[in-house]
Design a protein around this motif. Structure first.
Motif, PDB file in Angstrom:
ATOM      1  N   ASP A  45       0.817  -1.212   0.000  1.00  0.00           N
ATOM      2  CA  ASP A  45       0.000   0.000   0.000  1.00  0.00           C
ATOM      3  C   ASP A  45       0.855   1.268   0.000  1.00  0.00           C
ATOM      4  N   THR A  46       2.146   1.139  -0.322  1.00  0.00           N
ATOM      5  CA  THR A  46       3.051   2.285  -0.288  1.00  0.00           C
ATOM      6  C   THR A  46       3.383   2.758  -1.702  1.00  0.00           C
ATOM      7  N   ARG A  47       3.243   4.058  -1.898  1.00  0.00           N
ATOM      8  CA  ARG A  47       3.677   4.676  -3.148  1.00  0.00           C
ATOM      9  C   ARG A  47       5.082   5.241  -2.967  1.00  0.00           C
ATOM     10  N   LEU A  48       5.941   4.981  -3.958  1.00  0.00           N
ATOM     11  CA  LEU A  48       7.262   5.604  -4.007  1.00  0.00           C
ATOM     12  C   LEU A  48       7.255   6.604  -5.152  1.00  0.00           C
ATOM     13  N   ILE A  49       7.492   7.861  -4.812  1.00  0.00           N
ATOM     14  CA  ILE A  49       7.525   8.932  -5.807  1.00  0.00           C
ATOM     15  C   ILE A  49       8.935   9.511  -5.808  1.00  0.00           C
ATOM     16  N   ILE A  50       9.553   9.555  -6.974  1.00  0.00           N
ATOM     17  CA  ILE A  50      10.896  10.123  -7.117  1.00  0.00           C
ATOM     18  C   ILE A  50      10.818  11.279  -8.105  1.00  0.00           C
ATOM     19  N   HIS A  51      11.288  12.447  -7.661  1.00  0.00           N
ATOM     20  CA  HIS A  51      11.369  13.574  -8.588  1.00  0.00           C
ATOM     21  C   HIS A  51      12.655  14.333  -8.293  1.00  0.00           C
ATOM     22  N   ASP A  52      13.093  15.127  -9.277  1.00  0.00           N
ATOM     23  CA  ASP A  52      14.318  15.891  -9.062  1.00  0.00           C
ATOM     24  C   ASP A  52      13.983  17.282  -8.544  1.00  0.00           C
ATOM     25  N   LEU A  83       9.243  14.328 -12.730  1.00  0.00           N
ATOM     26  CA  LEU A  83       8.886  13.054 -12.114  1.00  0.00           C
ATOM     27  C   LEU A  83       9.676  11.925 -12.777  1.00  0.00           C
ATOM     28  N   TRP A  84      10.365  11.113 -11.953  1.00  0.00           N
ATOM     29  CA  TRP A  84      11.144   9.988 -12.482  1.00  0.00           C
ATOM     30  C   TRP A  84      10.480   8.645 -12.184  1.00  0.00           C
ATOM     31  N   GLN A  85       9.807   8.517 -11.058  1.00  0.00           N
ATOM     32  CA  GLN A  85       9.149   7.261 -10.703  1.00  0.00           C
ATOM     33  C   GLN A  85       7.893   7.579  -9.911  1.00  0.00           C
ATOM     34  N   ASP A  86       6.837   6.778 -10.104  1.00  0.00           N
ATOM     35  CA  ASP A  86       5.631   6.805  -9.274  1.00  0.00           C
ATOM     36  C   ASP A  86       5.084   5.388  -9.323  1.00  0.00           C
ATOM     37  N   ARG A  87       5.394   4.611  -8.286  1.00  0.00           N
ATOM     38  CA  ARG A  87       5.068   3.192  -8.341  1.00  0.00           C
ATOM     39  C   ARG A  87       4.662   2.701  -6.962  1.00  0.00           C
ATOM     40  N   VAL A  88       3.992   1.559  -6.943  1.00  0.00           N
ATOM     41  CA  VAL A  88       3.611   0.892  -5.688  1.00  0.00           C
ATOM     42  C   VAL A  88       4.687  -0.120  -5.343  1.00  0.00           C
ATOM     43  N   LEU A  89       5.164  -0.077  -4.092  1.00  0.00           N
ATOM     44  CA  LEU A  89       6.188  -1.006  -3.633  1.00  0.00           C
ATOM     45  C   LEU A  89       5.541  -2.202  -2.950  1.00  0.00           C
ATOM     46  N   GLU A  90       6.019  -3.423  -3.325  1.00  0.00           N
ATOM     47  CA  GLU A  90       5.464  -4.629  -2.737  1.00  0.00           C
ATOM     48  C   GLU A  90       6.522  -5.592  -2.227  1.00  0.00           C
ATOM     49  N   SER A  91       7.777  -5.489  -2.731  1.00  0.00           N
ATOM     50  CA  SER A  91       8.773  -6.502  -2.363  1.00  0.00           C
ATOM     51  C   SER A  91      10.178  -5.908  -2.380  1.00  0.00           C
ATOM     52  N   GLN A  92      11.088  -6.610  -1.673  1.00  0.00           N
ATOM     53  CA  GLN A  92      12.490  -6.197  -1.699  1.00  0.00           C
ATOM     54  C   GLN A  92      13.092  -6.377  -3.091  1.00  0.00           C
ATOM     55  N   LYS A  93      12.576  -7.315  -3.875  1.00  0.00           N
ATOM     56  CA  LYS A  93      13.086  -7.480  -5.239  1.00  0.00           C
ATOM     57  C   LYS A  93      12.850  -6.221  -6.057  1.00  0.00           C
ATOM     58  N   GLN A  94      11.679  -5.605  -5.899  1.00  0.00           N
ATOM     59  CA  GLN A  94      11.429  -4.336  -6.567  1.00  0.00           C
ATOM     60  C   GLN A  94      12.446  -3.282  -6.154  1.00  0.00           C
ATOM     61  N   VAL A  95      12.749  -3.245  -4.859  1.00  0.00           N
ATOM     62  CA  VAL A  95      13.708  -2.267  -4.344  1.00  0.00           C
ATOM     63  C   VAL A  95      15.084  -2.507  -4.942  1.00  0.00           C
ATOM     64  N   MET A  96      15.510  -3.775  -4.982  1.00  0.00           N
ATOM     65  CA  MET A  96      16.826  -4.107  -5.544  1.00  0.00           C
ATOM     66  C   MET A  96      16.895  -3.767  -7.028  1.00  0.00           C
ATOM     67  N   ASP A  97      15.833  -4.076  -7.757  1.00  0.00           N
ATOM     68  CA  ASP A  97      15.807  -3.753  -9.195  1.00  0.00           C
ATOM     69  C   ASP A  97      15.893  -2.244  -9.411  1.00  0.00           C
ATOM     70  N   LEU A  98      15.186  -1.497  -8.597  1.00  0.00           N
ATOM     71  CA  LEU A  98      15.210  -0.044  -8.713  1.00  0.00           C
ATOM     72  C   LEU A  98      16.606   0.490  -8.398  1.00  0.00           C
ATOM     73  N   ALA A  99      17.221  -0.007  -7.316  1.00  0.00           N
ATOM     74  CA  ALA A  99      18.546   0.471  -6.917  1.00  0.00           C
ATOM     75  C   ALA A  99      19.573   0.229  -8.002  1.00  0.00           C
ATOM     76  N   ALA A 100      19.423  -0.887  -8.728  1.00  0.00           N
ATOM     77  CA  ALA A 100      20.393  -1.227  -9.777  1.00  0.00           C
ATOM     78  C   ALA A 100      20.402  -0.207 -10.905  1.00  0.00           C
ATOM     79  N   HIS A 101      19.322   0.566 -11.030  1.00  0.00           N
ATOM     80  CA  HIS A 101      19.233   1.538 -12.129  1.00  0.00           C
ATOM     81  C   HIS A 101      19.425   2.979 -11.674  1.00  0.00           C
TER      82      HIS A 101
END
Length: 786
Positions: free
Chosen positions: A728-735, A740-758
């Motif tokens: 139920d968490t939204r992650l919003i990234i802007h400069d 706006l660079w990202q606006d997504r729902v977070l559900e797992s650590q895999k999503q976090v790892m994939d995001l960090a890699a980029h």
């Protein structure tokens, strides 16, 4: 075996055979009855089939064996200790892989017939491959030509594999490249350290050097000719480029090939091979003065060595066919031997450049350094026309002074000059361009023939302060510079900070402290116009931007103070002066902020994990007015962040011992590094050694974090606590500009790892990470420097 020793031994061996081979070849062509006769020895096999018949290699009925002076039916098929002769009009077929010592195929006359059907198997050869004929008396003789009109060894799914010890595997007296319809693969797989010599042109569908060394000669038995590797000419394999030669990892090809005596590789006299590959950790050694290679695709991922022991210039690999690839890109490049080598007009390197011998001549060369690997440029006397550095990773190490006579383009990457100098534009017609990257350990920069205008494109010099671990770019701005002007710039790196001792700048401001590391600038020429000097100061800890300025080393700098500015997230301190001021002029970063600083003797430094965080303990004889600052790094190589800034009388204390609890939470199995800084009212600062603790489990609820912060290089670590991973968490990234660079729902650590890699792919700037759900929210500010 050492390359030079290997080559010397081979040349002695081949030259000692020269007279005999020339004489034998002449007799063979003019008088077949006087050709070199071959006598069978005990254990020699010959095919014993009817003309036009086909027999199986593994069937003893296919063979006769020579024993005690007579031929008799074989009881077993031949093995690696036996020589084999396949006679006129007879064909032998493999039904499994087999072995032989030397293989002799009848190749004389118009229709010697097919000889060997490999199917999909290997024939492992431990001796030589030869063509034979008959003299007038019916005796076997060496025949100089492999047959041109029949695919007498076939099909391409099968292989002749040369194994065993060092030897000549094909020779001009008994083989040739006239086997136009060759339909087989050749593989070289000798013992480690063995050298297989190819002393005749050799044609197949593919060549693979799997181990050991293959030595390709320029055969001088008569008209000099390279023992060229070439390929099937039949149009059924296409009318263009065809055939491949691959040098596998750990193997080596040494070639004497040199124009006009022939190429290393081609398909035919007018068509190139399809590919030539030197794999990683393989080596190609070139001995010819004008080596040529004709292939549509050339991939040099291993080491290429140009070895010249003569007095004439050795040139780089070249091509003459329009369809062949122009050879410009190398991985590792080595120059050996005392003879001179001349560089090509274009050279691209992904690996090391090692000059071990001989002079190196510039050929109007534009050298480009690319890739992600570390590179060593070990060339004493480095001097070429153009240089471009465009590294997406890795470090370039310059082992000697470097002179770039015309154009230098600094597009990306780190260059470590290892205490050497860089000379630019000595031809007076060049340009310098800077986009990204840094220079480390550059002792001096000599700028010849300055451009008429100095600006952000041609006058940003990316020095790096290794003591402080921070960029220290120097930026110069000027207009209407007269011709024939030059600058000499040195960056002297020295630890510590100096204190003003009453230094008052020209605007009346007192300089409280300055960095000992400083620039020294000298001019050549007589230009007297204005010059702006700007020094990067991103790593300076300031209460206010106006505190930062430029001073000299222990003195007031020439010129007038310019207000510090932030430009594209880079902090600059500036100075306006005259060119005529540049005579051993020094420039460094300084501050006008009145700090409380005191040198201390640090003792009993410790960091201990306790309930609630990490207990920091130290001893000092701090006097009244001392302030302590504590900085912390969450891992090796991670920048330090401030944790505490407090007056000494506000800290927990027992005698000379001080205590501070760092309430570190939410980490486990992490190495944490600390450093203390003491600031004294009288004008000095003291920094403790770095000390560390391994936090097993700091407990508590982890907060979201991103590090390194600020970011310079390497992987990005993004920590998102479990409370933000419930779907139920939204992650919003802007400069900082609102993009706006990202606006997504977070559900797992895999999503976090994939995001960090980029995240490292984002451009420079300030980014905000907002985590939002019904129960929690958090914002992270991330500064991405590079």
């Amino acid at each position: 075996m050492d390359v030079l020793m290997c080559i010397s031994l081979l040349r002695c061996f081949l030259s000692s055979r020269l007279f005999y081979l020339v004489f034998a070849s002449l007799l063979l062509w003019l008088y077949p009855s006087y050709s070199q006769q071959i006598f069978p020895v005990s254990g020699t096999y010959r095919s014993a089939l009817a003309v036009g018949a086909v027999g199986d290699w593994g069937d003893p009925l296919t063979w006769e064996v020579f024993q005690e002076g007579t031929w008799s039916p074989a009881l077993v098929p031949p093995s690696r200790v036996n020589d084999v002769f396949i006679l006129r009009g007879q064909e032998v077929r493999l039904s499994e892989s087999a072995e032989v010592n030397s293989l002799h195929l009848f190749g004389q006359g118009e229709s010697p017939g097919r000889k060997l059907n490999l199917q999909q198997f290997d024939l492992n050869i431990y001796g030589a491959l030869r063509s034979i004929g008959e003299d007038l008396d019916g005796n076997w003789v060496i025949h100089p030509n492999a047959h041109p009109s029949t695919d007498w060894i076939y099909p391409e799914q099968g292989s002749l594999v040369f194994r065993g010890e060092s030897r000549v595997v094909v020779d001009r007296s008994s083989w040739s490249g006239l086997t136009n319809y060759s339909r087989f693969m050749v593989r070289f797989n000798p013992e480690p350290g063995a050298v297989l010599t190819v002393n005749a042109a050799f044609k197949a569908n593919a060549f693979i050097i799997e181990s050991g060394t293959v030595y390709q000669t320029v055969n001088t038995e008569g008209t000099a000719a390279t023992s060229t590797f070439s390929f099937n000419i039949h149009d059924s394999f296409g009318v263009g480029a065809y055939g491949s030669l691959i040098v596998r990892s750990g193997a080596r090809l040494i070639s004497e090939a040199s124009a006009p005596d022939g190429q290393i590789l081609r398909r035919t006299g007018a068509r190139p091979a399809a590919e030539f590959i030197v794999e990683e950790d393989a080596e190609l050694v070139l001995l010819g003065l004008r080596p040529q290679l004709e292939a549509a695709s050339v991939q040099l991922d291993g080491r290429v060595t140009y070895l010249n022991e003569g007095v004439q210039n050795q040139q780089f690999l070249a091509k003459t066919f329009a369809e062949s690839q122009q050879i410009t890109t190398y991985h590792t490049l080595t120059f050996a031997g005392v003879g001179p080598k001349i560089l090509p007009s274009e050279l691209i390197l992904h690996g090391d450049f090692l000059v071990e011998g001989g002079s190196v001549l510039d050929g109007g060369t534009a050298l480009t350094l690319l890739g992600v690997e570390d590179q060593l440029i070990d060339w004493d006397g480095f001097r070429l026309t153009d240089l471009s550095v465009s590294k997406s990773g890795g470090l370039v190490r310059m082992a000697h002074d470097a002179e770039v006579m015309r154009d230098l383009s600094m597009e990306a990457g780190y260059v470590d000059f290892e205490g050497n100098r860089l000379l630019l534009n000595t031809l007076a017609v060049g340009t310098y361009r800077y986009q990204q990257g840094y220079w480390r350990n550059l002792s001096g920069l000599d700028l010849h023939h300055l451009a008429n205008t100095l600006d952000d494109l041609n006058a940003v010099f990316p020095f790096f302060d290794d003591i402080l671990g921070s960029p220290r770019k120097l930026r110069l701005l000027a207009h209407s510079i007269t011709s024939n002007q030059g600058l000499s710039i040195e960056y002297l790196q020295q630890p510590g900070v100096g204190y003003g001792a009453g230094l008052i700048d020209h605007d009346g401001k007192e300089i409280v402290y300055y960095l000992h590391s400083h620039f020294v600038m000298n001019r050549t020429g007589d230009h007297e116009g204005e010059l702006e000097v700007w020094i990067q100061g991103d790593d300076m800890v300031l209460n206010d931007l106006s505190d930062l300025r430029i001073s000299g080393d222990g003195e007031v700098a020439h010129g007038l103070h310019r207000e510090s500015v932030v430009q594209h997230t880079t902090l600059w301190a500036g100075r306006l002066l005259e060119f005529e001021d540049l005579s051993a002029a020094t420039f460094t970063l300084a501050s006008t902020e009145p700090l409380s600083i005191l040198p201390l003797e640090w003792a009993h430094l410790s960091a201990t994990e306790v309930d609630g965080g990490v207990q920091i303990t130290w001893q000092s004889e701090a006097k009244e007015g001392t302030r302590f600052k504590l900085v912390r790094a969450l891992g090796a190589g991670v920048p330090f962040d401030p944790v505490m800034d407090a007056a000494s009388d506000s800290l927990g204390r027992e005698g000379a011992s001080f205590y501070f609890l760092d309430s570190l939470q939410g980490f486990s199995e992490i190495r944490v590094f600390y450093q203390l800084i003491a600031l004294y009212e009288g004008g000095t600062v003291s920094e403790s050694p770095v000390f560390a603790v391994t936090v097993k489990d700091s407990g508590g609820e982890t907060t979201a974090a991103i590090f390194p912060n600020p970011y310079f290089s390497g992987p990005v670590n993004l920590i998102i606590p479990p409370r933000f991973l419930r779907g139920d968490t939204r992650l919003i990234i802007h400069d900082s500009r609102g993009k706006l660079w990202q606006d997504r729902v977070l559900e797992s650590q895999k999503q976090v790892m994939d995001l960090a890699a980029h995240l490292a792919e984002l451009g420079q700037g300030v980014y905000f990470f907002h985590l939002l759900n019904k129960q929690n929210s958090q914002t992270i500010k991330w500064l991405k420097k590079y």
